[in-house]
Write a protein that holds these residues in place. Structure first.
Motif, PDB file in Angstrom:
ATOM      1  N   ARG A  61      32.320  62.463  54.826  1.00 34.28           N
ATOM      2  CA  ARG A  61      32.622  63.839  54.433  1.00 34.28           C
ATOM      3  C   ARG A  61      32.079  64.171  53.049  1.00 34.28           C
ATOM      4  NH1 ARG A  61      36.334  65.726  57.927  1.00 34.28           N
ATOM      5  NH2 ARG A  61      37.604  64.214  59.010  1.00 34.28           N
TER       6      ARG A  61
ATOM      7  N   VAL B 195      33.773  57.980  59.051  1.00 31.41           N
ATOM      8  CA  VAL B 195      33.430  59.396  59.126  1.00 31.41           C
ATOM      9  C   VAL B 195      33.102  59.853  57.709  1.00 31.41           C
ATOM     10  CG1 VAL B 195      34.232  61.707  59.726  1.00 31.41           C
ATOM     11  CG2 VAL B 195      34.957  59.735  61.095  1.00 31.41           C
TER      12      VAL B 195
ATOM     13  N   ALA C 226      30.996  64.103  59.632  1.00 32.68           N
ATOM     14  CA  ALA C 226      32.248  64.757  60.015  1.00 32.68           C
ATOM     15  C   ALA C 226      32.037  65.811  61.089  1.00 32.68           C
ATOM     16  CB  ALA C 226      32.913  65.382  58.787  1.00 32.68           C
TER      17      ALA C 226
END
Length: 153
Positions: free
Chosen positions: A144, A142, A114
């Motif tokens: 996270r 992405v 991220a």
């Protein structure tokens, strides 16, 4: 319908977020029987401010990157990924991660953290991750959250 990815690119920069992305990319590569391409981009802009361009400094940065990439390679193969490659590129991380490397290597999934190492750069010129998710021609994951399984430790 779920995609089965065959050529996965994970971009690493030494940050905690990149390490998380690496672990998740290993899990995805194993699950799909995919090739894993581990990519590190040395941002050449960081050398432009050095008044007397020092080739020894570039060599040191390259050697450090190669050592780290060899560690990632060993972790991925130990975790059971059958085909793993790593690359160290020089230039603009945004362009190389989002366009140049995926096109050259037939990447169908980019896995990226991220955020990366440079918070100041993120504020001034925008996040590499944001650029990649906005402009890449393939799927982008992405990362996270922490991987549930202890795959690539």
């Amino acid at each position: 319908m779920l995609s089965q990815y065959q050529h996965i690119q994970v971009s690493v920069d030494g940050s905690k977020e990149a390490d998380l992305a690496f672990s998740k990319s290993v899990a995805i590569a194993k699950r799909n029987g995919a090739t894993l391409e581990i990519l590190h981009v040395i941002d050449t802009r960081s050398f432009q401010n050095v008044s007397s361009f020092d080739s020894a400094m570039v060599e040191q940065v390259s050697n450090d990157a190669k050592k780290k990439m060899e560690e990632y390679y060993a972790r991925a193969t130990k975790a059971g990924v059958k085909e793993v490659h790593f690359s160290i590129e020089f230039g603009s991380p945004k362009t190389i991660i989002a366009h140049d490397f995926p096109k050259k290597n037939g990447i169908d999934l980019i896995v990226i953290g991220a955020t990366g190492l440079n918070a100041v750069e993120r504020l001034l010129i925008g996040s590499v991750t944001e650029y990649v998710t906005r402009t890449a021609n393939c799927d982008v994951l992405v990362c996270r959250t922490k991987e549930n399984e202890d795959i690539a430790d």
